[in-house]
Design an enzyme around this catalytic site. Structure first.
Site, PDB file in Angstrom:
ATOM      1  N   GLY A  50       4.186  25.072 -56.601  1.00  0.00           N
ATOM      2  CA  GLY A  50       4.818  26.080 -55.760  1.00  0.00           C
ATOM      3  C   GLY A  50       6.297  26.101 -56.055  1.00  0.00           C
ATOM      4  O   GLY A  50       6.830  25.153 -56.641  1.00  0.00           O
ATOM      5  N   GLN A  55      15.360  27.799 -54.898  1.00  0.00           N
ATOM      6  CA  GLN A  55      15.359  26.733 -55.907  1.00  0.00           C
ATOM      7  C   GLN A  55      15.872  27.239 -57.255  1.00  0.00           C
ATOM      8  O   GLN A  55      16.274  26.433 -58.091  1.00  0.00           O
ATOM      9  CB  GLN A  55      13.952  26.149 -56.073  1.00  0.00           C
ATOM     10  CG  GLN A  55      13.482  25.378 -54.852  1.00  0.00           C
ATOM     11  CD  GLN A  55      12.127  24.754 -55.099  1.00  0.00           C
ATOM     12  OE1 GLN A  55      11.106  25.411 -54.948  1.00  0.00           O
ATOM     13  NE2 GLN A  55      12.117  23.488 -55.507  1.00  0.00           N
ATOM     14  N   CYS A 103       8.952  17.496 -55.102  1.00  0.00           N
ATOM     15  CA  CYS A 103       9.685  18.749 -55.098  1.00  0.00           C
ATOM     16  C   CYS A 103      10.462  18.869 -56.403  1.00  0.00           C
ATOM     17  O   CYS A 103      11.070  17.892 -56.846  1.00  0.00           O
ATOM     18  CB  CYS A 103      10.641  18.770 -53.905  1.00  0.00           C
ATOM     19  SG  CYS A 103      11.603  20.275 -53.774  1.00  0.00           S
ATOM     20  N   LEU A 104      10.443  20.061 -57.005  1.00  0.00           N
ATOM     21  CA  LEU A 104      11.189  20.263 -58.251  1.00  0.00           C
ATOM     22  C   LEU A 104      12.686  20.054 -58.042  1.00  0.00           C
ATOM     23  O   LEU A 104      13.403  19.736 -58.983  1.00  0.00           O
ATOM     24  CB  LEU A 104      10.944  21.682 -58.790  1.00  0.00           C
ATOM     25  CG  LEU A 104       9.483  22.040 -59.095  1.00  0.00           C
ATOM     26  CD1 LEU A 104       9.392  23.450 -59.652  1.00  0.00           C
ATOM     27  CD2 LEU A 104       8.860  21.044 -60.056  1.00  0.00           C
ATOM     28  N   HIS A 145       5.770  23.739 -47.200  1.00  0.00           N
ATOM     29  CA  HIS A 145       6.859  23.135 -47.973  1.00  0.00           C
ATOM     30  C   HIS A 145       7.815  24.225 -48.484  1.00  0.00           C
ATOM     31  O   HIS A 145       9.039  24.083 -48.390  1.00  0.00           O
ATOM     32  CB  HIS A 145       6.243  22.349 -49.150  1.00  0.00           C
ATOM     33  CG  HIS A 145       7.237  21.741 -50.092  1.00  0.00           C
ATOM     34  ND1 HIS A 145       7.404  20.377 -50.224  1.00  0.00           N
ATOM     35  CD2 HIS A 145       8.112  22.308 -50.972  1.00  0.00           C
ATOM     36  CE1 HIS A 145       8.348  20.148 -51.132  1.00  0.00           C
ATOM     37  NE2 HIS A 145       8.788  21.298 -51.605  1.00  0.00           N
ATOM     38  N   GLU A 146       7.245  25.329 -49.002  1.00  0.00           N
ATOM     39  CA  GLU A 146       8.085  26.397 -49.569  1.00  0.00           C
ATOM     40  C   GLU A 146       8.822  27.168 -48.475  1.00  0.00           C
ATOM     41  O   GLU A 146       9.971  27.564 -48.661  1.00  0.00           O
ATOM     42  CB  GLU A 146       7.254  27.349 -50.438  1.00  0.00           C
ATOM     43  CG  GLU A 146       6.477  26.715 -51.592  1.00  0.00           C
ATOM     44  CD  GLU A 146       7.285  25.795 -52.492  1.00  0.00           C
ATOM     45  OE1 GLU A 146       8.518  25.923 -52.550  1.00  0.00           O
ATOM     46  OE2 GLU A 146       6.671  24.923 -53.132  1.00  0.00           O
ATOM     47  N   HIS A 149      11.945  25.546 -47.661  1.00  0.00           N
ATOM     48  CA  HIS A 149      13.044  25.873 -48.590  1.00  0.00           C
ATOM     49  C   HIS A 149      13.780  27.136 -48.145  1.00  0.00           C
ATOM     50  O   HIS A 149      14.993  27.240 -48.294  1.00  0.00           O
ATOM     51  CB  HIS A 149      12.514  26.099 -50.009  1.00  0.00           C
ATOM     52  CG  HIS A 149      12.287  24.837 -50.787  1.00  0.00           C
ATOM     53  ND1 HIS A 149      13.279  23.922 -51.037  1.00  0.00           N
ATOM     54  CD2 HIS A 149      11.174  24.347 -51.401  1.00  0.00           C
ATOM     55  CE1 HIS A 149      12.781  22.921 -51.767  1.00  0.00           C
ATOM     56  NE2 HIS A 149      11.506  23.156 -51.995  1.00  0.00           N
TER      57      HIS A 149
HETATM   58 ZN    ZN Z   1      10.241  21.875 -52.976  1.00  0.00          ZN
END
Ligand code: ZN
Length: 159
Positions: A50, A55, A103-104, A145-146, A149
């Protein structure tokens, strides 16, 4: 070939902002389509499941949810790629479940986070069609989670 974008990391202010809604005039636009394609390519290049627009330094309410097994998440279930614009979580199940997240934007860190097991949500497609759906399990976890963000929250803030 789609562009692979740089990914913001923990500590950068873009990740702490509340992202803005995508305007009606931006729906179904080449700009939005290109953003989604670049986000998807970036997510795949990093073995993500995701990604959220902040991000990649775009503070807009756009996320991609695309669970599939990969080296970072070998047990992830396979699903169709969902691009969600201006999404809203309408209901969360009372039942919460613990699960491991990464997480990226937080490389090399994992942690157990409690999330609602299922969620009802509403979003717009890239073309601007409104969709209401229910997700459960790992895809529901990714959405939560997204969405965090989009509200300036990282999973490490929940540990
Ligand atoms: Zn993330």
């Amino acid at each position: 070939m789609s562009t692979i974008l740089p990914v913001a990391e923990r500590g950068e202010s873009i990740l702490t902002l509340t992202a803005a809604e995508v305007a009606k005039t931006e729906l179904n636009s080449p700009w939005l389509k290109e953003l989604a394609e670049a986000m998807h390519a970036t997510m795949l290049a990093r073995n993500g499941v995701g990604i959220a627009a902040p991000q990649v330094y775009v503070s807009k309410r756009v996320i991609i949810v695309a669970s599939r097994p990969n080296p970072r998440y070998p047990d992830a279930p396979e699903m169709d790629v969902l691009v969600m614009v201006n999404l809203e979580i309408l209901e969360k199940s009372e039942l919460t479940v613990w699960g491991e997240e990464g997480c990226l934007s937080v490389p090399d860190e994992r942690g157990q986070v409690a999330r609602a097991e299922s969620i009802k949500l509403r979003y717009c497609t890239l073309e601007g069609t409104a969709v209401e759906t229910t997700l459960s399990g790992f895809p529901a976890r990714i959405v939560q989670h997204e969405v965090d963000h989009l509200d300036g929250v990282l999973f490490i803030d929940r540990i």
